[in-house]
Design a protein around this motif. Sequence first.
Motif, short mmCIF file in Angstrom:
data_model
loop_
_atom_site.label_atom_id
_atom_site.label_comp_id
_atom_site.label_asym_id
_atom_site.label_seq_id
_atom_site.Cartn_x
_atom_site.Cartn_y
_atom_site.Cartn_z
N LEU A 9 50.90 31.67 40.52
CA LEU A 9 50.77 32.91 41.29
C LEU A 9 50.05 32.67 42.61
CD1 LEU A 9 51.66 35.81 40.46
CD2 LEU A 9 49.25 36.32 40.08
N GLY A 10 50.56 33.30 43.65
CA GLY A 10 49.92 33.26 44.96
C GLY A 10 49.92 34.64 45.58
N ALA A 11 49.07 34.81 46.57
CA ALA A 11 48.98 36.11 47.25
C ALA A 11 48.79 35.90 48.73
CB ALA A 11 47.82 36.93 46.68
N LYS A 12 49.58 36.62 49.50
CA LYS A 12 49.48 36.57 50.96
C LYS A 12 48.55 37.69 51.41
CE LYS A 12 52.30 36.41 55.14
NZ LYS A 12 51.69 35.15 55.58
N TYR A 13 47.45 37.30 52.05
CA TYR A 13 46.46 38.29 52.47
C TYR A 13 45.76 37.78 53.72
CZ TYR A 13 43.01 42.01 51.62
OH TYR A 13 42.23 43.14 51.71
N GLY A 14 46.55 37.63 54.78
CA GLY A 14 46.01 37.04 56.00
C GLY A 14 46.08 35.53 55.93
N ALA A 15 45.84 34.89 57.05
CA ALA A 15 45.92 33.43 57.12
C ALA A 15 44.73 32.80 56.42
CB ALA A 15 45.98 32.98 58.58
N ARG A 16 44.99 31.74 55.69
CA ARG A 16 43.94 30.99 55.02
C ARG A 16 44.37 29.54 54.96
NH1 ARG A 16 39.98 32.44 50.98
NH2 ARG A 16 39.29 30.62 49.85
N ASN A 17 43.54 28.66 55.52
CA ASN A 17 43.79 27.22 55.50
C ASN A 17 45.18 26.87 56.05
OD1 ASN A 17 41.28 26.88 54.27
ND2 ASN A 17 42.15 27.00 52.21
N GLY A 18 45.68 27.73 56.95
CA GLY A 18 46.96 27.44 57.55
C GLY A 18 48.16 27.75 56.69
N SER A 19 47.95 28.12 55.42
CA SER A 19 49.08 28.34 54.52
C SER A 19 49.52 29.79 54.49
CB SER A 19 48.70 27.91 53.10
OG SER A 19 47.72 28.79 52.58
N GLY A 20 48.67 30.69 54.95
CA GLY A 20 48.97 32.10 54.87
C GLY A 20 48.72 32.69 53.50
N LEU A 21 48.23 31.90 52.54
CA LEU A 21 47.95 32.36 51.19
C LEU A 21 46.44 32.35 50.95
CD1 LEU A 21 50.69 30.49 49.10
CD2 LEU A 21 50.68 32.90 49.80
N ALA A 22 45.94 33.49 50.46
CA ALA A 22 44.53 33.56 50.11
C ALA A 22 44.29 33.06 48.69
CB ALA A 22 44.02 35.00 50.24
N VAL A 23 45.31 33.22 47.84
CA VAL A 23 45.28 32.70 46.47
C VAL A 23 46.59 31.97 46.25
CG1 VAL A 23 45.39 33.36 44.03
CG2 VAL A 23 43.75 34.49 45.54
N GLU A 24 46.55 30.80 45.61
CA GLU A 24 47.79 30.08 45.38
C GLU A 24 47.69 29.21 44.14
OE1 GLU A 24 48.74 27.13 48.41
OE2 GLU A 24 46.74 27.40 49.25
N GLY A 25 48.85 29.03 43.51
CA GLY A 25 48.97 28.12 42.39
C GLY A 25 48.20 28.50 41.15
N VAL A 26 47.95 29.79 40.92
CA VAL A 26 47.16 30.21 39.76
C VAL A 26 48.08 30.28 38.54
CG1 VAL A 26 45.76 32.04 38.73
CG2 VAL A 26 45.51 31.48 41.16
N ALA A 27 47.81 29.42 37.58
CA ALA A 27 48.58 29.38 36.33
C ALA A 27 47.60 29.44 35.17
CB ALA A 27 49.43 28.12 36.25
N THR A 28 47.73 30.46 34.33
CA THR A 28 46.76 30.67 33.26
C THR A 28 47.41 30.46 31.89
OG1 THR A 28 47.26 33.02 32.96
CG2 THR A 28 45.64 32.44 34.66
N PRO A 29 46.58 30.19 30.89
CA PRO A 29 47.08 30.31 29.52
C PRO A 29 47.34 31.77 29.21
CG PRO A 29 44.70 29.98 29.52
CD PRO A 29 45.16 29.81 30.94
N GLU A 30 47.95 32.06 28.08
CA GLU A 30 48.20 33.45 27.71
C GLU A 30 46.88 34.15 27.42
OE1 GLU A 30 50.07 35.07 23.81
OE2 GLU A 30 51.72 34.82 25.25
N LEU A 31 46.68 35.31 28.03
CA LEU A 31 45.49 36.12 27.83
C LEU A 31 45.87 37.29 26.94
CD1 LEU A 31 44.32 36.14 31.56
CD2 LEU A 31 43.58 34.57 29.74
N ALA A 32 45.24 37.38 25.78
CA ALA A 32 45.67 38.35 24.77
C ALA A 32 44.86 39.62 24.84
CB ALA A 32 45.54 37.74 23.38
N GLY A 33 45.49 40.73 24.43
CA GLY A 33 44.80 42.00 24.35
C GLY A 33 43.72 41.98 23.28
N GLY A 34 42.81 42.93 23.38
CA GLY A 34 41.73 43.03 22.41
C GLY A 34 40.46 42.35 22.82
N GLU A 35 40.40 41.84 24.04
CA GLU A 35 39.18 41.15 24.46
C GLU A 35 38.96 41.27 25.96
OE1 GLU A 35 40.66 36.57 25.06
OE2 GLU A 35 40.28 37.21 23.00
N LEU A 36 37.74 40.92 26.36
CA LEU A 36 37.36 40.87 27.77
C LEU A 36 37.49 39.44 28.27
CD1 LEU A 36 36.19 43.69 27.12
CD2 LEU A 36 34.17 43.09 28.49
N THR A 37 38.09 39.30 29.44
CA THR A 37 38.17 38.01 30.13
C THR A 37 37.42 38.12 31.44
OG1 THR A 37 40.31 37.40 29.16
CG2 THR A 37 39.70 36.34 31.23
#
Length: 256
Positions: A9-37
């Motif tokens: 996952l990535g997000a475009k939110y203004g220029a950052r490090n020349g890539s234009g992405l403020a967040v990039e490459g976010v890959a998580t394990p499965e997050l299950a309901g019933g708990e706080l993360t």
Amino acid sequence: MVALRLDDLGAKYGARNGSGLAVEGVATPELAGGELTAVIGPNAAGKSTLFKRIAGLLSGPGMVHLDGAGSAPQDAIRYMPQDTSANAVLTVYESILLAAKQGGGWRVRDHELTAIDHLLTSLQITDIAFRNLGELSGGQRQLVSIAQALVRDPEVLLMDEPTSALDLYRQVEVLSYMRGLARQKNMLVLIALHDLNHALRYCESTLVIAGGRLVAAGPSREVITADLMRDIYRVEARIETCSRGEAHIIIDRSAA
């Protein structure tokens, strides 16, 4: 049960490090309901941007996978921003009712009024129900924002620093309430926190964001370590476990 997984996952939110992405490459394990993360990381690490991308408020590459939800993602996922500004002329009750009716008809039903009354009682804000929002303290507005986020019964709730304006007693009350509610309703709650002791005590799992990337993910006690404190927060610390089995972060003041 609802489950959330982020895939590159990535997000475009203004220029950052020349890539234009403020967040990039976010890959998580499965997050299950019933708990706080917990979602932790330094200031400007990208936590708020990540939440907005998951909620569909920002565009960008990658996929948000939502399984087991009883409704479409735009209805199942709710985002509570850090900014608690609101229409100051509304009363607390009116603002929560307005949040309940977003995206639906304007006919007010008995079960909606019952849900609002329950939230006011649970969050201990019944005494301010008919005060205008403009008259409230920052902490009171934050509690109202939590009620606004919960009133539509989300399956995934993204809470951006929901305790930042609360005193210590109310922080503990709110986090305990949210943990119990997540378990009761099998709701997945992602909660951005600065207090890592709160993350250790109340959150089963933790995601660490730094420089717009996910740098660690897993059970909170495995993720929040002395190495993490040194590498991400630039402080020397140790993790101690008390007689009740709770973990606490002890900062080494001599290393400061």
